[in-house]
Design a protein around this motif. Structure first.
Motif, PDB file in Angstrom:
ATOM      1  N   LEU A 132      -3.205 -10.422   8.400  1.00 31.72           N
ATOM      2  CA  LEU A 132      -2.633  -9.215   7.653  1.00 31.72           C
ATOM      3  C   LEU A 132      -1.083  -9.319   8.219  1.00 31.72           C
ATOM      4  O   LEU A 132      -0.302  -9.180   7.369  1.00 31.72           O
ATOM      5  CB  LEU A 132      -3.035  -7.988   8.492  1.00 31.72           C
ATOM      6  N   PRO A 141      -5.538  -8.639   1.836  1.00 29.02           N
ATOM      7  CA  PRO A 141      -5.154  -7.545   1.297  1.00 29.02           C
ATOM      8  C   PRO A 141      -4.968  -6.627   2.621  1.00 29.02           C
ATOM      9  O   PRO A 141      -5.756  -6.775   3.735  1.00 29.02           O
ATOM     10  CB  PRO A 141      -6.109  -6.928   0.443  1.00 29.02           C
ATOM     11  N   PHE A 142      -3.850  -5.783   2.604  1.00 25.56           N
ATOM     12  CA  PHE A 142      -3.870  -5.017   3.874  1.00 25.56           C
ATOM     13  C   PHE A 142      -4.967  -3.645   3.562  1.00 25.56           C
ATOM     14  O   PHE A 142      -5.286  -3.493   2.391  1.00 25.56           O
ATOM     15  CB  PHE A 142      -2.511  -4.187   3.566  1.00 25.56           C
ATOM     16  N   PRO A 143      -5.337  -2.977   4.827  1.00 29.76           N
ATOM     17  CA  PRO A 143      -6.310  -2.254   4.734  1.00 29.76           C
ATOM     18  C   PRO A 143      -5.864  -0.816   4.201  1.00 29.76           C
ATOM     19  O   PRO A 143      -5.652   0.244   4.914  1.00 29.76           O
ATOM     20  CB  PRO A 143      -6.786  -1.931   5.921  1.00 29.76           C
ATOM     21  N   LYS A 144      -5.098  -0.668   2.868  1.00 31.23           N
ATOM     22  CA  LYS A 144      -4.548   0.130   2.208  1.00 31.23           C
ATOM     23  C   LYS A 144      -5.256   0.350   0.791  1.00 31.23           C
ATOM     24  O   LYS A 144      -5.809  -0.489   0.310  1.00 31.23           O
ATOM     25  CB  LYS A 144      -2.960  -0.005   2.218  1.00 31.23           C
ATOM     26  N   GLU A 181     -10.795  -0.245   7.858  1.00 23.67           N
ATOM     27  CA  GLU A 181     -11.542  -1.667   7.896  1.00 23.67           C
ATOM     28  C   GLU A 181     -10.516  -2.635   7.758  1.00 23.67           C
ATOM     29  O   GLU A 181      -9.406  -2.450   6.978  1.00 23.67           O
ATOM     30  CB  GLU A 181     -12.559  -1.526   6.780  1.00 23.67           C
TER      31      GLU A 181
END
Ligand SMILES: Nc1ncnc2c1ncn2[C@@H]1O[C@H](COP(=O)(O)OP(=O)(O)O)[C@@H](O)[C@H]1O
Ligand SMILES: [Mg+2]
Lengths: 310, 251
Positions: free
Chosen positions: A193, B96-99, A309
């Motif tokens: 991330l 992907p970002f957790p958004k 998550e």
């Protein structure tokens, strides 16, 4: 295992019995179960004692006047049993502690996680954890002997016993909890991330604030709530440094008394068993228990609510 | 054709390990360049030198020159953030970002100062269209990006990279975690994008390189063995090691 001995064409016969049943397989779950049971029984015992003694108290003092009364004078006549000054004292201390510990603890966690070289983190983290193990009486005298004199230079009319000094030092005490648990939560955020954000041209600070912190929010907020309930229950620091003046005030320069330090004060004195004064210990204790219990439920709700998550 | 990326005498060391050896390479503008070679030969390492993602690996040392659009990217007054805005990257695992889907795309533009809702809306729509994902997600922009399938997530990551309007797109085995249908979609997408972007992709799949790239570079043990137009490299390689590799004798 001799292949030639099996009948031609028939599949090999197999059994899956265990050679011997092991005793440990039966005993271990029982032992573990008993340990779990022990903690449940202890909790029930605590609640039972608190309730039993509190009921006697609440027969004489109505719950409503206990919860809403603004004067706490259980020993000296005219006796009044309004818990709000103690509750207010507790919240004042806790508020100061949290205001102090949350920003600094969070900054520590971000620094350790995103900026500090592995070497620095290897030193700082254990030191922080040692800080968490210092007996609170030591913190109490640190507040009284070091922090208060220092603060008196800034606020000359501040007394020896005051909420500010005790609150700040309670903050120092819970700081390692916040920084350490937040750092763990932030460290659990996958590297991929961070890489995704760096590849878009984010700076370290932007990655920490907009990617790592939101992704770790559930752990971070849980650490706040834990620190909050730890601060509420803190006893020695406030007993030593905040004085014993139950009063409803928002002024941090004044002496106050918290629920915990009141319990210490009465327990140390020679209040006879069975009296209403003795009952106050349990009534205040029960109040404290309920607040901490609610905070724990809040902590669990927070952990679930903010879980991102990844 | 003018090379937008010019690499000269590039050496990279991970501590004492010599991972890139004297790499000389020109990468032309608005084409797809594929890096192929056996695992561990330095393809990802070279790709990461192009947006300086290697900066984050401690004890990495770089010698030589990498120029992008004429500027030495390891020079004094280069801002890595500005460089990475122009040189986007898509990773092997979709990340992907957790958004929400929307916030994933808007993340980059917001970083670079775009605040207006209507501007962001426009960028989100355009980027998702470019990544051939718009039709599938246009009604679910507020949903978590993690609810998408792996292939959709990877196209989302491509859209996210495109949203900051880069000139160059680096893709490190971007399809290796995906099923064949998603892989095909992304290969088609790359074909679409090459008219606007310079694309550099690492792949361990030679057929993919042959299908989508205009130039192919073959690596071995940290060295560039051969760099040529894809047709030439796969039909008449000039180096025996390239021939061995593409005919499947090793790797
Ligand atoms: N962060 C790192 N630290 C040390 N060595 C690394 C690191 N990343 C890659 N390497 C080494 O550098 C070589 C090239 O790796 P890489 O560029 O990932 O190869 P490829 O992408 O071609 O499979 C490998 O031998 C690998 O072990
Ligand atoms: Mg690789």
């Amino acid at each position: 295992m001799n292949k030639t001995s099996s009948v031609a064409g028939a599949p090999k016969q197999m059994t899956f019995r265990r050679s011997k049943t092991r005793l440990s397989d039966k005993i271990i779950p029982i032992l573990l179960g008993m340990c779990a049971l022990l903690s449940v029984v202890t909790t029930i015992g605590i609640v039972y004692t608190l309730l039993q003694e509190s009921i006697i108290f609440f027969k004489e003092v109505p719950v409503w006047s206990f919860l809403t009364g603004t004067t706490w004078s259980p020993i000296l006549p005219p006796k009044e049993f309004g818990v709000l000054p103690l509750l207010g004292g507790t919240l004042l201390i806790t508020g100061i502690a949290i205001l102090f510990a949350v920003p600094i603890g969070l900054a520590c966690a971000i620094y350790l996680n995103e900026y500090a070289p592995a070497r620095v983190r290897g030193v700082v983290k254990p030191v922080l954890e040692v800080l968490a193990g210092v007996p609170t009486i030591v913190y109490g005298y640190f507040a009284l002997e070091a922090v208060t004199p220092f603060l008196q230079k800034i606020f000359p009319d501040m007394g020896i016993f005051n909420a500010l000094s005790a609150g700040i030092v309670v903050g120092v005490m819970v700081l390692p909890m916040i920084s350490s648990l937040s750092e763990d939560a932030m460290r659990a955020v996958p590297k991929t991330l961070r890489h995704g954000a760096y590849a878009l041209g984010a700076t370290r600070f932007e990655v920490a604030l907009k990617i790592v912190l939101p992704a770790a929010l559930s752990g971070v907020v849980s650490s706040f709530v834990l620190a909050f309930s730890r601060a509420i229950g803190e006893t020695m620091i406030v007993t030593v440094a905040a004085g014993a003046t139950p009063q409803l005030t928002l002024n941090p320069l004044e002496s106050i008394q918290t629920m915990t330090s009141y319990i210490v004060q009465v327990s140390m004195g020679d209040v006879p068993r069975g009296t209403i004064e003795y009952g106050t210990i349990f009534a205040v204790g029960l109040t404290l228990f309920v607040i901490t219990f609610l905070l724990n439920i809040l902590a669990q709700w927070v952990a679930r609510r903010f879980r991102e998550e990844y | 054709m003018e090379a937008i990326i010019q690499i000269e005498k590039l050496n990279l060391y991970y501590d004492t390990y010599h991972a890139l050896k004297n790499v000389d390479l020109d990468i032309p503008e608005k084409t797809v360049t594929a890096f192929i070679g056996p695992s561990g030969c330095g393809k990802s390492t070279l790709l990461r030198t192009l947006n300086r993602m290697n900066d984050m690996i401690p004890a990495t040392r770089i010698e030589g020159s990498v120029r992008i659009g004429g500027t030495e990217i390891y020079g004094e007054d280069v801002h890595v953030e500005a460089l990475r805005k122009q040189v986007g990257m898509v990773f092997q695992q979709p990340n992907p970002f957790p958004k929400s889907i929307y916030d994933n795309i808007a993340y980059g533009p917001r970083l670079h100062g775009i605040k207006s809702k209507s501007d962001l809306d426009g960028i989100v729509e355009q980027s998702l269209k470019q990544a051939a994902l718009w039709e599938e997600v246009k009604d679910y922009l507020k949903r978590s990006a993690l609810s998408l399938s792996g292939g959709q997530q990877q196209r989302l990551c491509i859209a996210r990279a495109l949203a900051v309007q880069p000139d160059i797109l680096l893709m490190d085995e971007a399809t290796s975690a995906l099923d064949p249908i998603s892989t095909l979609k992304i290969e088609e997408l790359v074909q679409e994008l090459k008219s606007t972007y310079t694309i550099v992709m690492v792949t361990h799949n030679m057929h993919q390189a042959a299908r989508v790239s205009g130039q192919t570079v073959f690596f071995l043990n940290g060295e560039v063995v051969e760099s040529a137009s894809t047709d030439v490299l796969f039909s008449t390689p000039s180096d025996a090691r390239t021939e061995d590799y593409i005919s499947g004798r090793f790797g």
